[in-house]
Structures are given as structure tokens and as C-alpha cells.
Scaffold this motif. Structure first.
Motif, PDB file in Angstrom:
ATOM      1  N   MET A  27     -10.725   8.595  51.329  1.00 42.06           N
ATOM      2  CA  MET A  27     -10.905  10.029  51.409  1.00 42.06           C
ATOM      3  C   MET A  27     -11.157  10.443  52.856  1.00 42.06           C
ATOM      4  N   ARG A  28     -10.840  11.700  53.131  1.00 40.09           N
ATOM      5  CA  ARG A  28     -11.047  12.273  54.460  1.00 40.09           C
ATOM      6  C   ARG A  28     -12.290  13.158  54.414  1.00 40.09           C
ATOM      7  N   PHE A  29     -13.304  12.790  55.168  1.00 45.06           N
ATOM      8  CA  PHE A  29     -14.559  13.530  55.198  1.00 45.06           C
ATOM      9  C   PHE A  29     -14.632  14.406  56.443  1.00 45.06           C
ATOM     10  N   GLY A  30     -15.331  15.523  56.294  1.00 49.56           N
ATOM     11  CA  GLY A  30     -15.692  16.337  57.441  1.00 49.56           C
ATOM     12  C   GLY A  30     -17.167  16.167  57.763  1.00 49.56           C
ATOM     13  N   LEU A  31     -17.541  16.468  58.986  1.00 49.41           N
ATOM     14  CA  LEU A  31     -18.940  16.422  59.420  1.00 49.41           C
ATOM     15  C   LEU A  31     -19.234  17.684  60.219  1.00 49.41           C
ATOM     16  N   ILE A  66     -19.020   6.066  57.060  1.00 48.21           N
ATOM     17  CA  ILE A  66     -17.844   6.458  56.277  1.00 48.21           C
ATOM     18  C   ILE A  66     -16.759   5.400  56.369  1.00 48.21           C
ATOM     19  N   GLN A  67     -16.529   4.864  57.564  1.00 46.22           N
ATOM     20  CA  GLN A  67     -15.516   3.824  57.719  1.00 46.22           C
ATOM     21  C   GLN A  67     -15.919   2.552  56.983  1.00 46.22           C
ATOM     22  N   ALA A  68     -17.213   2.208  56.991  1.00 47.99           N
ATOM     23  CA  ALA A  68     -17.678   1.018  56.286  1.00 47.99           C
ATOM     24  C   ALA A  68     -17.493   1.152  54.783  1.00 47.99           C
ATOM     25  N   HIS A  69     -17.410   2.385  54.295  1.00 46.26           N
ATOM     26  CA  HIS A  69     -17.184   2.635  52.875  1.00 46.26           C
ATOM     27  C   HIS A  69     -15.692   2.666  52.542  1.00 46.26           C
ATOM     28  N   GLY A  70     -14.855   2.511  53.564  1.00 46.76           N
ATOM     29  CA  GLY A  70     -13.411   2.492  53.343  1.00 46.76           C
ATOM     30  C   GLY A  70     -12.751   3.841  53.419  1.00 46.76           C
ATOM     31  N   HIS A  71     -13.473   4.843  53.984  1.00 48.60           N
ATOM     32  CA  HIS A  71     -12.917   6.187  54.080  1.00 48.60           C
ATOM     33  C   HIS A  71     -12.779   6.585  55.550  1.00 48.60           C
ATOM     34  N   GLU A  72     -12.450   7.845  55.790  1.00 46.50           N
ATOM     35  CA  GLU A  72     -12.133   8.291  57.147  1.00 46.50           C
ATOM     36  C   GLU A  72     -12.932   9.544  57.493  1.00 46.50           C
ATOM     37  N   LEU A  73     -13.514   9.567  58.680  1.00 53.36           N
ATOM     38  CA  LEU A  73     -14.079  10.801  59.213  1.00 53.36           C
ATOM     39  C   LEU A  73     -12.941  11.548  59.889  1.00 53.36           C
ATOM     40  N   ALA A  74     -12.496  12.637  59.239  1.00 53.69           N
ATOM     41  CA  ALA A  74     -11.273  13.309  59.666  1.00 53.69           C
ATOM     42  C   ALA A  74     -11.515  14.409  60.684  1.00 53.69           C
ATOM     43  N   TRP A  75     -12.702  15.035  60.641  1.00 58.80           N
ATOM     44  CA  TRP A  75     -12.980  16.108  61.594  1.00 58.80           C
ATOM     45  C   TRP A  75     -14.482  16.309  61.760  1.00 58.80           C
ATOM     46  N   HIS A  76     -14.856  16.966  62.866  1.00 60.97           N
ATOM     47  CA  HIS A  76     -16.264  17.124  63.246  1.00 60.97           C
ATOM     48  C   HIS A  76     -16.433  18.459  63.947  1.00 60.97           C
ATOM     49  N   TRP A  77     -17.367  19.276  63.461  1.00 60.72           N
ATOM     50  CA  TRP A  77     -17.705  20.533  64.124  1.00 60.72           C
ATOM     51  C   TRP A  77     -19.145  20.477  64.609  1.00 60.72           C
ATOM     52  N   LEU A  78     -19.405  21.115  65.738  1.00 57.31           N
ATOM     53  CA  LEU A  78     -20.750  21.310  66.252  1.00 57.31           C
ATOM     54  C   LEU A  78     -20.976  22.811  66.328  1.00 57.31           C
ATOM     55  N   LEU A  79     -21.894  23.331  65.494  1.00 57.72           N
ATOM     56  CA  LEU A  79     -22.052  24.773  65.344  1.00 57.72           C
ATOM     57  C   LEU A  79     -23.448  25.223  65.758  1.00 57.72           C
ATOM     58  N   PRO A  80     -23.581  26.471  66.208  1.00 55.24           N
ATOM     59  CA  PRO A  80     -24.888  26.998  66.631  1.00 55.24           C
ATOM     60  C   PRO A  80     -25.706  27.478  65.433  1.00 55.24           C
ATOM     61  N   ASP A  81     -26.962  27.766  65.682  1.00 52.50           N
ATOM     62  CA  ASP A  81     -27.834  28.358  64.662  1.00 52.50           C
ATOM     63  C   ASP A  81     -27.589  29.860  64.596  1.00 52.50           C
ATOM     64  N   ASP A  82     -26.372  30.219  64.284  1.00 52.35           N
ATOM     65  CA  ASP A  82     -25.979  31.618  64.208  1.00 52.35           C
ATOM     66  C   ASP A  82     -25.471  31.905  62.806  1.00 52.35           C
ATOM     67  N   PRO A  83     -26.110  32.814  62.050  1.00 50.99           N
ATOM     68  CA  PRO A  83     -25.750  32.996  60.647  1.00 50.99           C
ATOM     69  C   PRO A  83     -24.285  33.339  60.408  1.00 50.99           C
ATOM     70  N   GLU A  84     -23.727  34.254  61.198  1.00 51.56           N
ATOM     71  CA  GLU A  84     -22.342  34.651  60.940  1.00 51.56           C
ATOM     72  C   GLU A  84     -21.383  33.496  61.224  1.00 51.56           C
ATOM     73  N   THR A  85     -21.626  32.767  62.314  1.00 50.06           N
ATOM     74  CA  THR A  85     -20.778  31.611  62.617  1.00 50.06           C
ATOM     75  C   THR A  85     -20.859  30.576  61.504  1.00 50.06           C
ATOM     76  N   LEU A  86     -22.067  30.298  61.040  1.00 47.41           N
ATOM     77  CA  LEU A  86     -22.229  29.313  59.962  1.00 47.41           C
ATOM     78  C   LEU A  86     -21.551  29.771  58.682  1.00 47.41           C
ATOM     79  N   ARG A  87     -21.753  31.025  58.311  1.00 48.52           N
ATOM     80  CA  ARG A  87     -21.169  31.517  57.062  1.00 48.52           C
ATOM     81  C   ARG A  87     -19.653  31.424  57.083  1.00 48.52           C
TER      82      ARG A  87
END
Length: 243
Positions: A1-5, A29-50
Motif C-alpha cells: 500500500m501507498r501511505f501518506g505522512l 512502513i517499508q519494514a512492513h512491506g509498504h511504501e511511503l508515497a508522499w509527505h507534507w509539512l504543514l503549519p498550525d493554521d486551521p484553514e491550511t489544515l482543513r
């Protein structure tokens, strides 16, 4: 499976803290046989998070979300998850009981806010301090501290996702040709082995080369045979990679 973070936190974006989640989740995730497909780094901003959570909830990838589930005014993840999913933020009875059991009267009025979760959320056990995370719409919401998030994520993987055969990779060093000159060959081989991911990694320096190869689980050996034969047929210089 492809996971996001998704990692949430102004303190990571402004450099007060170094993100310790990405490397840890990639290994797990890789040790479980799956893939980390993408990664976002987001601020503590409600509208951005939503907005970002609404986007990722509309996709099929399971997603780990770390940070912003505490009780202080800058912790917006719980409310934003509810808004993104279109549900109310309500007091979860099991989470309330856990917080009352841990803190007693000191759970009020502040700490108990961590029991206000999106309607329909399920709890994720926290073996470190017993303050749970929660899951909603294929997203697994965890604390922003890697020492807590990692064992909780391992529980999620072991409980909810089957282990798969580990992904492998193989490659060869290609020399004396620019990466652009390999594009026709790469297209042919990629089409011939659709179950694998073909990659090309240029290495600069005094003796530049391109690391060309495949990643995947099944058919890797035959793909590398085909790659070596295709390179030899075009008289392209190759060397076995040094490890």
C-alpha cells in the motif's frame, strides 16, 4: 500500500525543531512491506489544515498525521479533521474516561479537551502516557512527539495492515552518456516491466555516472537482465555499483 505522512507544526517549519517523523515512518512502513508515497509539512493554521485534510481524505491512500492533537489553543488538528470530514467535534466517552483515569480532577478544564474528537473517530492506544490518538476516514492522528507517535504507528500497522513482501531494488552504473540520452531506453524498459518502478539517479563529480535500475517485488531479476542487454546493445558503458 501507498501511505501518506502529514507532519503538523510551526516549530518544524521555523526550525525550532527538526522533523523526526519522516525517517522513522519511512523505515516502519517499508519494514512492513509498504511504501511511503508522499509527505507534507504543514503549519498550525486551521484553514491550511482543513483544506489539505479534505483533499487527502478524498483519496484512497491511508495517511498518518502527526501533531496538533493536544489541548492548547495552537492545536487545531482535531477540529480541522472534523471539519474536513464534515462531522461534529464531540466528547469521546472512552477518551474522556482515559483522561479522567489518568489525571483525575486535574483533567479539567484543560486536558479534557483532548477527548473532543471528530464524531465517529476510533481511538489509537498510546503506550507511553495513555493519552490516545484517533482514526478517521483512513487517517491515523498521532502526537507530534516521535517517541509517542512511533509505537502508536507500529500498533496501527500491525493491527490494521497485512505485511507484504519487502520491496527490493537493483541498479547499474551507466557512464559516458547524459541522462537525456537514456530516455528512449527507459521508456521501452518501463513499458516492458509495468509492475516495477524504473529509476534514474545522476551522480555528479569528477567521475559522473547515472545509477539506473528498478524497484519492486516481482520480476526484478529479469528486468535487470533486460536492462543490461539493452545497454550492451547500444554500446553504453556500465559498471556494477559499489556498495
Amino acid at each position: 500500500m501507498r501511505f501518506g505522512l502529514i507532519v503538523v507544526g510551526d516549530e518544524v517549519l521555523n526550525g525550532q525543531r527538526v522533523d523526526g517523523h519522516l525517517a522513522s515512518f519511512k523505515r516502519m512502513i517499508q519494514a512492513h512491506g509498504h511504501e511511503l508515497a508522499w509527505h507534507w509539512l504543514l503549519p498550525d493554521d486551521p484553514e491550511t489544515l482543513r483544506v489539505h485534510l479534505a483533499f487527502s481524505m478524498a483519496r484512497t491512500d491511508p495517511v498518518f498525521v502527526c501533531g496538533g492533537i493536544g489541548a492548547t489553543p495552537d492545536d487545531h488538528t482535531r477540529a480541522c479533521a472534523a471539519a474536513a470530514a464534515g462531522v461534529a467535534l464531540t466528547r469521546h466517552p472512552e477518551a474522556r474516561a482515559l483522561l479522567e483515569g489518568k489525571f483525575g480532577d486535574a483533567a479539567y478544564p484543560g486536558r479534557i479537551l483532548m477527548a473532543d474528537l471528530p464524531e465517529g473517530a476510533e481511538l489509537i492506544p498510546n503506550p507511553v502516557n495513555q493519552i490516545p490518538g484517533f482514526s478517521l476516514a483512513g487517517h491515523w492522528f498521532l502526537p507530534g512527539f516521535p517517541k509517542m507517535a512511533s509505537p502508536m504507528a507500529k500498533w496501527v500497522l500491525n493491527t490494521h495492515y497485512e505485511r507484504c513482501a519487502l520491496q527490493r531494488e537493483a541498479s547499474i552504473e551507466v557512464r559516458g552518456i547524459p541522462e537525456s540520452g537514456l530516455i528512449p531506453l527507459m521508456r521501452r524498459l518501463g513499458a516492458a516491466h509495468p509492475g516495477l518502478s524504473l529509476f534514474s539517479l545522476p551522480h555528479m563529480g569528477e567521475n559522473p555516472y547515472i545509477l539506473l535500475g528498478f524497484r519492486g517485488r516481482v520480476g526484478l531479476e529479469q528486468a535487470m537482465i533486460d536492462l543490461r542487454q539493452a545497454l550492451a546493445a547500444e554500446s553504453i558503458e556500465t559498471r556494477e555499483p559499489t556498495r
